[in-house]
Design an enzyme around this catalytic site. Structure first.
Site, PDB file in Angstrom:
ATOM      1  N   ARG A  14       0.838  -1.202   0.000  1.00 59.90           N
ATOM      2  CA  ARG A  14       0.000   0.000   0.000  1.00 59.90           C
ATOM      3  C   ARG A  14       0.866   1.242   0.000  1.00 59.90           C
ATOM      4  O   ARG A  14       1.910   1.277   0.668  1.00 59.90           O
ATOM      5  CB  ARG A  14      -0.894  -0.008   1.243  1.00 59.90           C
ATOM      6  CG  ARG A  14      -1.919   1.072   1.308  1.00 59.90           C
ATOM      7  CD  ARG A  14      -2.952   0.797   2.388  1.00 59.90           C
ATOM      8  NE  ARG A  14      -2.554  -0.225   3.345  1.00 59.90           N
ATOM      9  CZ  ARG A  14      -1.945   0.044   4.492  1.00 59.90           C
ATOM     10  NH1 ARG A  14      -1.626   1.277   4.804  1.00 59.90           N
ATOM     11  NH2 ARG A  14      -1.635  -0.935   5.313  1.00 59.90           N
ATOM     12  N   SER A 102      -8.600   0.113   0.322  1.00 61.82           N
ATOM     13  CA  SER A 102      -9.410  -0.168   1.497  1.00 61.82           C
ATOM     14  C   SER A 102     -10.045   1.124   2.036  1.00 61.82           C
ATOM     15  O   SER A 102     -10.767   1.798   1.335  1.00 61.82           O
ATOM     16  CB  SER A 102      -8.569  -0.877   2.559  1.00 61.82           C
ATOM     17  OG  SER A 102      -9.358  -1.307   3.635  1.00 61.82           O
ATOM     18  N   HIS A 103      -9.720   1.497   3.277  1.00 62.00           N
ATOM     19  CA  HIS A 103     -10.310   2.681   3.898  1.00 62.00           C
ATOM     20  C   HIS A 103      -9.312   3.837   3.983  1.00 62.00           C
ATOM     21  O   HIS A 103      -9.550   4.811   4.698  1.00 62.00           O
ATOM     22  CB  HIS A 103     -10.810   2.333   5.301  1.00 62.00           C
ATOM     23  CG  HIS A 103      -9.741   1.815   6.212  1.00 62.00           C
ATOM     24  ND1 HIS A 103      -9.299   0.516   6.150  1.00 62.00           N
ATOM     25  CD2 HIS A 103      -9.016   2.406   7.191  1.00 62.00           C
ATOM     26  CE1 HIS A 103      -8.352   0.339   7.056  1.00 62.00           C
ATOM     27  NE2 HIS A 103      -8.153   1.477   7.701  1.00 62.00           N
ATOM     28  N   LYS A 112      -4.111  -6.481  -2.088  1.00 59.51           N
ATOM     29  CA  LYS A 112      -4.336  -7.581  -1.155  1.00 59.51           C
ATOM     30  C   LYS A 112      -4.200  -8.864  -1.967  1.00 59.51           C
ATOM     31  O   LYS A 112      -4.859  -9.006  -2.997  1.00 59.51           O
ATOM     32  CB  LYS A 112      -5.716  -7.487  -0.505  1.00 59.51           C
ATOM     33  CG  LYS A 112      -5.882  -6.274   0.407  1.00 59.51           C
ATOM     34  CD  LYS A 112      -7.263  -6.230   1.030  1.00 59.51           C
ATOM     35  CE  LYS A 112      -7.417  -5.027   1.959  1.00 59.51           C
ATOM     36  NZ  LYS A 112      -8.767  -4.938   2.547  1.00 59.51           N
ATOM     37  N   ASP A 238     -17.042  -0.368   4.301  1.00 63.29           N
ATOM     38  CA  ASP A 238     -15.836   0.409   4.040  1.00 63.29           C
ATOM     39  C   ASP A 238     -15.572   0.475   2.533  1.00 63.29           C
ATOM     40  O   ASP A 238     -16.363  -0.008   1.725  1.00 63.29           O
ATOM     41  CB  ASP A 238     -14.646  -0.154   4.816  1.00 63.29           C
ATOM     42  CG  ASP A 238     -14.171  -1.496   4.290  1.00 63.29           C
ATOM     43  OD1 ASP A 238     -14.956  -2.201   3.648  1.00 63.29           O
ATOM     44  OD2 ASP A 238     -12.993  -1.844   4.522  1.00 63.29           O
ATOM     45  N   ASP A 240     -13.692  -0.935   0.323  1.00 56.66           N
ATOM     46  CA  ASP A 240     -13.632  -2.104  -0.568  1.00 56.66           C
ATOM     47  C   ASP A 240     -14.597  -3.206  -0.161  1.00 56.66           C
ATOM     48  O   ASP A 240     -14.572  -4.293  -0.725  1.00 56.66           O
ATOM     49  CB  ASP A 240     -12.206  -2.638  -0.688  1.00 56.66           C
ATOM     50  CG  ASP A 240     -11.674  -3.247   0.608  1.00 56.66           C
ATOM     51  OD1 ASP A 240     -12.125  -2.840   1.688  1.00 56.66           O
ATOM     52  OD2 ASP A 240     -10.799  -4.128   0.538  1.00 56.66           O
ATOM     53  N   ASP A 242     -15.112  -5.076   2.660  1.00 56.98           N
ATOM     54  CA  ASP A 242     -14.827  -6.261   3.467  1.00 56.98           C
ATOM     55  C   ASP A 242     -15.084  -6.049   4.956  1.00 56.98           C
ATOM     56  O   ASP A 242     -14.835  -6.943   5.764  1.00 56.98           O
ATOM     57  CB  ASP A 242     -13.406  -6.789   3.229  1.00 56.98           C
ATOM     58  CG  ASP A 242     -12.310  -5.784   3.559  1.00 56.98           C
ATOM     59  OD1 ASP A 242     -12.629  -4.706   4.097  1.00 56.98           O
ATOM     60  OD2 ASP A 242     -11.135  -6.073   3.264  1.00 56.98           O
ATOM     61  N   ARG A 243     -15.629  -4.861   5.341  1.00 58.99           N
ATOM     62  CA  ARG A 243     -15.929  -4.613   6.751  1.00 58.99           C
ATOM     63  C   ARG A 243     -17.347  -4.080   6.898  1.00 58.99           C
ATOM     64  O   ARG A 243     -17.868  -3.404   6.009  1.00 58.99           O
ATOM     65  CB  ARG A 243     -14.932  -3.620   7.353  1.00 58.99           C
ATOM     66  CG  ARG A 243     -13.514  -4.166   7.361  1.00 58.99           C
ATOM     67  CD  ARG A 243     -12.584  -3.291   8.169  1.00 58.99           C
ATOM     68  NE  ARG A 243     -12.442  -1.964   7.600  1.00 58.99           N
ATOM     69  CZ  ARG A 243     -12.286  -0.844   8.305  1.00 58.99           C
ATOM     70  NH1 ARG A 243     -12.288  -0.892   9.617  1.00 58.99           N
ATOM     71  NH2 ARG A 243     -12.126   0.292   7.704  1.00 58.99           N
ATOM     72  N   HIS A 325     -13.770  -6.846  10.274  1.00 60.40           N
ATOM     73  CA  HIS A 325     -13.595  -8.032   9.432  1.00 60.40           C
ATOM     74  C   HIS A 325     -14.261  -9.218  10.126  1.00 60.40           C
ATOM     75  O   HIS A 325     -13.915  -9.552  11.264  1.00 60.40           O
ATOM     76  CB  HIS A 325     -12.113  -8.332   9.219  1.00 60.40           C
ATOM     77  CG  HIS A 325     -11.396  -7.318   8.385  1.00 60.40           C
ATOM     78  ND1 HIS A 325     -11.412  -7.339   7.009  1.00 60.40           N
ATOM     79  CD2 HIS A 325     -10.654  -6.244   8.735  1.00 60.40           C
ATOM     80  CE1 HIS A 325     -10.703  -6.325   6.540  1.00 60.40           C
ATOM     81  NE2 HIS A 325     -10.222  -5.648   7.570  1.00 60.40           N
TER      82      HIS A 325
END
Length: 460
Positions: A14, A102-103, A112, A238, A240, A242-243, A325
């Site tokens: 990242r 992501s966030h 990822k 979030d 992407d 995943d949360r 997650h």
């Protein structure tokens, strides 16, 4: 030229696009990933991306690198990260890369990665960096091929064949202009919900609020919408997807460690005696809840890759962490974290209830702080935690857990200090059964932290 070493994090790659994270760096990562796939006996790689502004450009560079090794690429386009994970199961290669920030702020992006069903982290990610430095990758005489596939219909069909609501529900969803918006809207409407949408169009500028439901300030619009329309519950995702974040019609945030209580109870009814994995940041109220519902609470280090590893080690049917997650591994879902699927499973449970928000608000709670941070110079956070482990004794504590930082347990609360694996900060979380207990624990822990470093600027 080797990439900037700072982009190789503990759980992913990242950085800031065109500064630390360049197209050439991503192309080089692709060459190593393709080589690793070959070495693992794989022939193809799935690639997806979130809705960030530079995602397509980086994904193209990544795919160029992968196919140069002779590995084929299945390009699934712009999808939530969990849909990329699903694709690796659907296409039976177990290997994929999500191009996602992501966030993180809009100028960031990242990767990822998983190969052969295993998410790469820690030393495996550093090994990618080392292999790039030595140009240790395979160059194929014949490059692999790139083919485009739309896996979303199969993903939606899989969820809809699995989740059943007892009745229609009236909900709001807030995707924060992240990539989960269109998928979540379609899924929850297909489940029979009446859906009020907030920021479900994909916009990598994130013009309304940051797509991070772990921060209460990002849930204010969702709370106001749920209250104003007298909806049953609000779900947030979030950047992407995943949360999961959850709010009740009373405007209360149900943080993931309390969400886990509902999920654990539901899953343990079908898997009695099973382990339930939670990370070191979770409320201590979760432990007796799991035990009272016939499960075995099992603590893990923080980090989605580390929790996945614990899940594989234990074979637990469910795991979760405070960041949001949530991992379903109960035979209904293949063990990866998916905020949208978790939202569907939550609605399945809540649809059996006359007043879902009352059920959520009634979950055991304690008096606790949000996640607090102490900023430090690069590397200083890890050294500070090492000193805290070595130099301070907590003689009045019932237990001191050191698998990930220092979590000190008392009979009426806990305090945690751990080193972040992604940024140079020490992460703190404190909890008490009462306000008085939290105050005492805070003072005790502050004394301990200052014993290690007297000049520390504490956030409480």
């Amino acid at each position: 030229m080797a990439p900037d070493a700072s982009i190789f994090k503990a759980y992913d790659i990242r950085g800031i696009v065109d500064q630390t994270l360049t197209e050439e760096a991503v192309r080089q990562v692709g060459r190593v990933l393709g080589s690793l796939a070959r070495e693992a006996g794989r022939t193809s790689f799935c690639v997806g991306r979130d809705g960030r502004l530079f995602g397509e450009r980086l994904a193209n560079a990544l795919m160029e690198g992968i196919v140069s090794t002779g590995i084929d690429v299945i390009n699934i386009g712009m999808v939530p990260t969990p849909v990329l994970y699903f694709a690796t199961v659907h296409y039976e290669n177990g290997s994929g890369v999500a191009v996602t920030g992501s966030h993180n702020p809009p100028e960031y992006n990242g990767l990822k990665m998983m190969i052969g069903g295993i998410t790469l982290f820690a030393d495996q990610i550093q090994d990618i960096r080392r292999r790039i430095e030595f140009e240790d990758w395979h160059v194929a005489e014949k490059p692999g091929e790139i083919r485009e596939e739309d896996v979303l219909p199969a993903y939606l069909e899989h969820v809809l064949s699995d989740v059943r609501l007892a009745r229609p529900m009236r909900i709001a969803i807030d995707a924060g202009n992240g990539v989960a918006g269109p998928v979540a809207t379609k899924l929850f409407k297909a489940l029979g919900c009446e859906v009020t949408e907030l920021y479900t169009d994909v916009d990598g500028n994130f013009p309304n609020h940051h797509p991070d439901p772990s921060k209460p300030e990002n849930l204010e619009d969702l709370k106001a919408t749920v209250r104003a329309a007298s909806l049953e519950v609000g779900l947030a995702f979030d950047g992407d997807g995943d949360r999961l974040g959850v709010v009740t019609n009373a405007g209360n945030v149900i943080f993931p460690d309390r969400q886990m209580m509902l999920f654990a109870k539901d899953i343990l009814a079908h898997h009695p005696g099973a382990q339930i994995v939670y990370d070191v940041k979770c409320t201590r109220r979760l432990i007796p809840w799991i035990e009272s519902n016939g499960g075995v609470p099992t603590i893990s280090r923080t980090g989605h890759s580390l929790v996945k590893a614990k899940l594989r080690e234990t074979g637990a049917p469910f795991a979760g962490e405070m960041s949001g997650h949530l991992f379903f591994n109960d035979g209904r879902w293949p063990g990866f974290d998916d905020g949208v699927y978790a939202g569907a499973r939550l609605l399945e449970i809540l649809s059996r209830e006359k007043d879902p928000s009352a059920v959520l608000d009634g979950l055991p709670s304690a008096v606790n702080t949000p996640e607090l941070q102490i900023k430090m110079a690069e590397g200083e956070n890890k050294r500070f935690i090492e000193r805290l482990q070595q130099e301070v004794k907590f003689d009045d504590a019932s237990q001191v857990i050191t698998i990930d930082g220092v979590r000190v347990e008392w009979d009426d609360g806990f305090a945690l200090a751990r080193s972040s694996n992604t940024t140079p900060v020490v992460v703190l979380r404190l909890e008490g059964d009462t306000s008085e207990a939290l105050e005492r624990i805070t003072q005790t822990f502050a004394t301990a932290l200052l014993q290690v470093e007297p000049t520390l600027q504490l956030p409480f």
